[in-house]
Enzyme design. Structure first.
Site, PDB file in Angstrom:
ATOM      1  N   ARG A  63       7.559   1.742 -15.011  1.00 26.90           N
ATOM      2  CA  ARG A  63       6.753   2.552 -14.084  1.00 26.90           C
ATOM      3  C   ARG A  63       6.543   3.945 -14.699  1.00 26.90           C
ATOM      4  NH1 ARG A  63       6.947  -1.836 -13.345  1.00 26.90           N
ATOM      5  NH2 ARG A  63       7.583  -3.057 -11.512  1.00 26.90           N
ATOM      6  N   THR A  84       3.017  -2.150 -11.487  1.00 24.82           N
ATOM      7  CA  THR A  84       3.551  -2.740 -10.263  1.00 24.82           C
ATOM      8  C   THR A  84       4.147  -4.108 -10.583  1.00 24.82           C
ATOM      9  OG1 THR A  84       2.813  -3.963  -8.295  1.00 24.82           O
ATOM     10  CG2 THR A  84       1.109  -3.249  -9.795  1.00 24.82           C
ATOM     11  N   GLU A 136       4.612  -0.518   2.811  1.00 24.10           N
ATOM     12  CA  GLU A 136       5.595  -1.406   3.429  1.00 24.10           C
ATOM     13  C   GLU A 136       5.417  -1.497   4.947  1.00 24.10           C
ATOM     14  OE1 GLU A 136       6.387   0.654   0.909  1.00 24.10           O
ATOM     15  OE2 GLU A 136       7.999  -0.191  -0.346  1.00 24.10           O
ATOM     16  N   ASP A 181      12.380  -1.156  -0.392  1.00 24.05           N
ATOM     17  CA  ASP A 181      12.956   0.195  -0.467  1.00 24.05           C
ATOM     18  C   ASP A 181      13.016   0.887   0.888  1.00 24.05           C
ATOM     19  OD1 ASP A 181      13.338   0.307  -3.209  1.00 24.05           O
ATOM     20  OD2 ASP A 181      11.273   0.915  -3.587  1.00 24.05           O
ATOM     21  N   GLN A 209      -0.349  -1.773  -6.273  1.00 26.84           N
ATOM     22  CA  GLN A 209       0.895  -1.973  -5.515  1.00 26.84           C
ATOM     23  C   GLN A 209       0.622  -2.549  -4.121  1.00 26.84           C
ATOM     24  OE1 GLN A 209       2.787   1.255  -3.385  1.00 26.84           O
ATOM     25  NE2 GLN A 209       4.511   1.134  -4.803  1.00 26.84           N
ATOM     26  N   ARG A 232      15.796  -3.855 -10.514  1.00 27.20           N
ATOM     27  CA  ARG A 232      15.074  -5.033 -10.030  1.00 27.20           C
ATOM     28  C   ARG A 232      13.664  -5.087 -10.598  1.00 27.20           C
ATOM     29  NH1 ARG A 232      13.698  -2.002  -5.105  1.00 27.20           N
ATOM     30  NH2 ARG A 232      15.689  -2.397  -4.098  1.00 27.20           N
ATOM     31  N   ASP A 233      13.039  -3.914 -10.708  1.00 28.58           N
ATOM     32  CA  ASP A 233      11.659  -3.904 -11.198  1.00 28.58           C
ATOM     33  C   ASP A 233      11.579  -4.545 -12.578  1.00 28.58           C
ATOM     34  OD1 ASP A 233      11.128  -2.545  -8.901  1.00 28.58           O
ATOM     35  OD2 ASP A 233      10.575  -0.641  -9.834  1.00 28.58           O
TER      36      ASP A 233
HETATM   37  C1  GLC Z   1       8.065  -0.491  -5.139  1.00 25.00           C
HETATM   38  C2  GLC Z   1       9.347  -0.371  -5.928  1.00 25.00           C
HETATM   39  C3  GLC Z   1      10.133  -1.668  -5.888  1.00 25.00           C
HETATM   40  C4  GLC Z   1      10.310  -2.145  -4.480  1.00 25.00           C
HETATM   41  C5  GLC Z   1       8.961  -2.243  -3.764  1.00 25.00           C
HETATM   42  C6  GLC Z   1       9.106  -2.606  -2.304  1.00 25.00           C
HETATM   43  O1  GLC Z   1       7.183  -1.351  -5.774  1.00 25.00           O
HETATM   44  O2  GLC Z   1       9.094  -0.037  -7.278  1.00 25.00           O
HETATM   45  O3  GLC Z   1      11.404  -1.489  -6.467  1.00 25.00           O
HETATM   46  O4  GLC Z   1      10.944  -3.395  -4.510  1.00 25.00           O
HETATM   47  O5  GLC Z   1       8.314  -1.003  -3.849  1.00 25.00           O
HETATM   48  O6  GLC Z   1       9.675  -1.605  -1.546  1.00 25.00           O
END
Ligand code: GLC
Length: 804
Positions: A341, A711, A639, A496, A692, A357-358
């Site tokens: 990123r 992303t 989100e 997140d 994203q 995780r990314d």
């Molecule tokens: C962003 C973050 C990622 C996370 C996602 C969902 O893409 O980089 O780590 O899993 O948001 O919140």
């Protein structure tokens, strides 16, 4: 509205209208020397870090008067000037014709104005740490033309881009430029850190090869002039740089050349930009005097990248699918794999490491193309796993395996937290290792990978085999179970914004763990690790019991907070339906057929939109809890009920695993950038890259996408397409072929390199089914079921699959 088209053969996206709804970008080089370039030449460059190694300025969050890599051209008789990219001068599009070819690691912009043609190619040579702009200018008119050209770059005064922008009482007084040997050299903090040649290696250069410099500016204000901007620099308007250098103000490189072009004549100029001391710069420039150097380097880039992409190519009835899977989604996967990123027009470069995780997810996107490159990163990420089994939430770019600090679960202000801003472990990080390693071992057959010994991240953490690293990842979750015996969400899970409390439980993580346990059971059985087989069988059964209680009529809940409250219950007034638990209930292998069918149906009914599937519904507006951080976003955004692009890959995969080809493809198409190519003004983002998220239907701008290029979507959608829709599911012994395609397809073809052999796979669908295999023949010989053993494969293997 359409601004361009996909050129599948040349693996380019060609922009025919330059007034795109946003700057549409391409990536050049690598984070060692990175350059981001828009279809109008806008963008910036950096060495090693977008935030701390910035050499060229950019204006973030803006589409107005952007700095860039500009070449101006002036007709000295007509006293008229333009730029070789439409912007910044911005001539009327009635008279100015232009086409931008974004390719794999190069961008070429061809323009024409009043009989003068230009072809400007930007690239960073393979494995080099400087950039080249080559422009060929052709007089396409029938009379001689007196021209001047200016190559121009605005330097930062300081490598740290924030300092450069805000600490002006310092940064305005640390730099000067000089002109020497056809180049502008910018010196920074010149008196400190000198080597034996008198250089401190903070020098930048902007040089010209192929023409004399007739005048120059090293001072930004002198080139642009007061009350002007990039579109009308005074030097260009007057046809004359005034040779003013910079001392205590803003620096630039502007190099003027004057020449006459006879009718039909072409002149080639090569500008080179980098952060190198003047001696090194001189040597680099000398290399470009050799004829054909640029063409050879561009060819090398094309050969390299096309070579990579050609390891997996499909030919289906869907152009959108072919363009994404063969070129752009795959290329984006490499960009996220390499750049993480780090830097884009949205990310300024501040993140000083890899998100655990990314990156472990990003790796998945290239395994089918270059598994050995993937393996190097998997090893690296395993070396960022702590011996307690958890992953470091942020793996520093200068990660020191075996010598790192790590989060302290009893102290949110640990050294690690101070260094990285991450106070704690997250529940999901290390669990991503399982699908990634499964895919790697499947692609390569390299089971010995499990026996490789890799050090743990922290000082004194010791080392272990990959197999034991994986056991530890499971142990990490098992030692942190909540009241309902599911993994605790800790600081957060994949989402997140979802904080259910340290001991709150996440069904998403529980499904990940369930999947991980199946993987480990398989490995343990093969290794005759009977004790572990016993342990994991029991543990998985226990987890299964807990998950069974998370079923709520037609869906799985999202989790249980540490105060016992359920998140995502059907009766909830908001956020009652979540996507990820449904897709992962299928991917994990936990959901019964009946549950899977119901859950996927609920997804379609409640979450589907014309632009993809929402992350949850309804968004949080009035009924959120403190840990539901997403409520800070507007409804149907990110989100908070947006179409979170990364999750599309999982639902495509889940539908495919269920054999629902129509649905899998429907979701692919809704969220595919390419399918918005003729509605580009609505999507705004590049039609060739995933973003994203996309704003969902409650937004007045439904269908608009954000946060381009970097992303996790790249990898999840790639996996959804390759493993899901195309049904390429390699395992250690060979290749399972199990496509899930739209029933209307007559079939499709795959060319795939696999373990040093080439597979040509012809999939026929005479009965127009969505999934299911009637027969497979390998080099003319029938095989059983849907599996092609590696032992049947020859150097060139022809596989015919008949669905039905
Ligand atoms: C962003 C973050 C990622 C996370 C996602 C969902 O893409 O980089 O780590 O899993 O948001 O919140």
């Amino acid at each position: 509205m359409q601004y361009g088209y996909f050129d599948l053969k040349n693996k380019e996206y060609v922009i025919t209208r330059p007034d795109t709804p946003a700057p549409w970008a391409n990536y050049l080089g690598s984070p060692e020397y990175g350059a981001i370039v828009s279809n109008n030449g806008g963008g910036y460059s950096f060495v090693k870090s977008g935030a701390n190694g910035r050499i060229a300025r950019y204006r973030f969050n803006s589409n107005i008067g952007l700095p860039g890599r500009y070449v101006y051209i002036r007709d000295n008789d007509a006293k008229d000037y333009w730029s070789a990219t439409w912007q910044p001068v911005g001539k009327s599009l009635d008279e100015y014709k232009t086409e931008c070819h974004h390719g794999t690691a190069y961008t070429t912009i061809n323009s024409e104005y009043k009989g003068i043609k230009s072809a400007l190619t930007y690239y960073v040579p393979l494995n080099k740490t400087y950039e080249v702009w080559r422009i060929k200018i052709t007089n396409d008119s029938d009379k001689a033309r007196n021209l001047s050209t200016w190559g121009f770059i605005e330097f930062t005064n300081e490598n740290n881009y924030e300092q450069d922008q805000v600490n002006l009482q310092y940064t305005l007084f640390i730099t000067r430029t000089s002109f020497e040997g056809n180049k502008i050299v910018q010196h920074i903090n010149e008196n400190s850190g000198k080597d034996e040649n008198g250089f401190n290696h903070k020098e930048r250069f902007f040089g010209l090869v192929g023409a004399d410099v007739s005048a120059y500016n090293g001072n930004l204000d002198s080139f642009i002039g007061a009350y002007r901007d990039y579109g009308n620099p005074i030097a260009v308007e007057n046809g004359k740089c005034d040779n003013v250098l910079n001392y205590n103000s803003n620096a630039c490189g502007a190099l003027q050349s004057d020449f006459t072009l006879a009718a039909g004549e072409t002149k080639e100029l090569i500008y080179i930009l980098g952060q190198k001391d003047p001696i090194t710069a001189e040597n680099i420039m000398a290399e470009y005097k050799a004829e054909g150097k640029v063409d050879a380097e561009v060819k090398e880039l094309v050969d390299y990248w096309h070579g990579q992409l050609n390891n997996f190519q499909v030919e289906t009835p869907s152009e959108e699918f072919n363009n994404m899977v063969d070129v752009w989604n795959a290329y984006q996967c490499f960009i996220t794999f390499i750049w993480s990123r780090a830097a884009s027009f949205i990310y300024c470069g501040l993140r000083n490491g890899y998100g655990y995780r990314d990156t472990v997810q990003d790796i998945q996107g290239i395994i089918h193309i270059n598994p050995e490159l993937a393996a190097e990163k998997i090893r690296f990420m395993l070396s960022a796993q702590v011996s307690n089994g958890g992953g470091l939430p942020l793996v520093k770019f200068d990660h020191r395996a075996g010598h790192e600090t790590c989060p302290d679960e009893n102290d949110e202000n640990s050294v690690y937290a101070k260094e990285t801003g991450h106070p704690s472990y997250r529940a999901d990080d290390a669990l991503w290792l399982f699908p990634t390693i499964v895919k790697y071992i499947g692609e390569t057959g390299n089971k010995a990978f499990l026996d490789e010994v890799i050090v743990y991240a922290e000082e004194g953490g010791g080392e272990a085999t990959v197999y034991d690293h994986l056991k530890n990842a499971i142990r990490f979750s098992q030692e942190r179970l909540g009241a309902h015996k599911m993994p605790a969400g800790l600081h957060a899970d994949w989402n997140d914004c979802l904080r259910m409390g340290k001991k709150g439980e996440s069904t998403f993580v529980a499904f990940q763990l369930y999947y991980a346990m199946s993987v480990m059971k398989g490995y343990a059985e093969e290794r005759k690790d009977a004790e572990y087989v016993r342990y994991i069988t029991e543990a998985q059964a226990e987890l299964g019991k807990a998950l069974a209680d998370c079923w709520d009529e037609d869906r799985f809940i999202r989790g249980i907070r540490d105060n016992g409250e359920v998140v995502g219950a059907k009766a909830d007034p908001e956020a009652s339906m979540w996507l990820n638990p449904q897709s992962w209930s299928v991917i994990s292998g936990f959901a019964s057929k009946e549950q899977a069918e119901k859950a996927l149906e609920s997804v379609h009914e409640i979450l589907n939109t014309p632009y993809g599937v929402k992350i949850m519904e309804p968004p949080y507006v009035d009924h959120y809890f403190d840990g539901a951080l997403m409520h800070i976003f507007n409804p149907d955004t990110k989100e908070n009920g947006g179409i979170f692009s990364q999750t599309q890959g999982w639902i495509i995969l889940a539908e495919s695993l269920m054999g629902h080809g129509n649905r899998a493809f429907e979701y692919f198409l809704e969220s595919a950038p390419a399918s918005m190519n003729d509605k580009a003004e609505q999507r705004v983002l590049e039609p060739y890259v995933h973003g994203q998220f996309t704003e969902s239907t409650r937004s007045p701008y439904a269908g608009r996408s954000h946060v381009h290029w970097l992303t996790g979507t790249g990898s999840t959608v790639m996996v959804g397409c390759v493993e899901g829709i195309c049904g390429m599911r390699p395992n250690a012994e060979g290749l399972v072929i199990s496509p899930s395609i739209p029933a209307e397809w007559d079939g499709f073809k795959i060319e795939k390199n696999f373990r040093g052999k080439h597979l040509s796979i012809d999939i026929q669908n005479p009965d127009h089914v969505q999934s299911g295999i009637k027969s497979i023949t390998v080099n003319g010989e029938a095989v059983e079921g849907d599996f092609v053993c590696e032992c049947k494969m020859t150097e060139q293997t022809n596989i015919t699959v008949v669905m039905g």
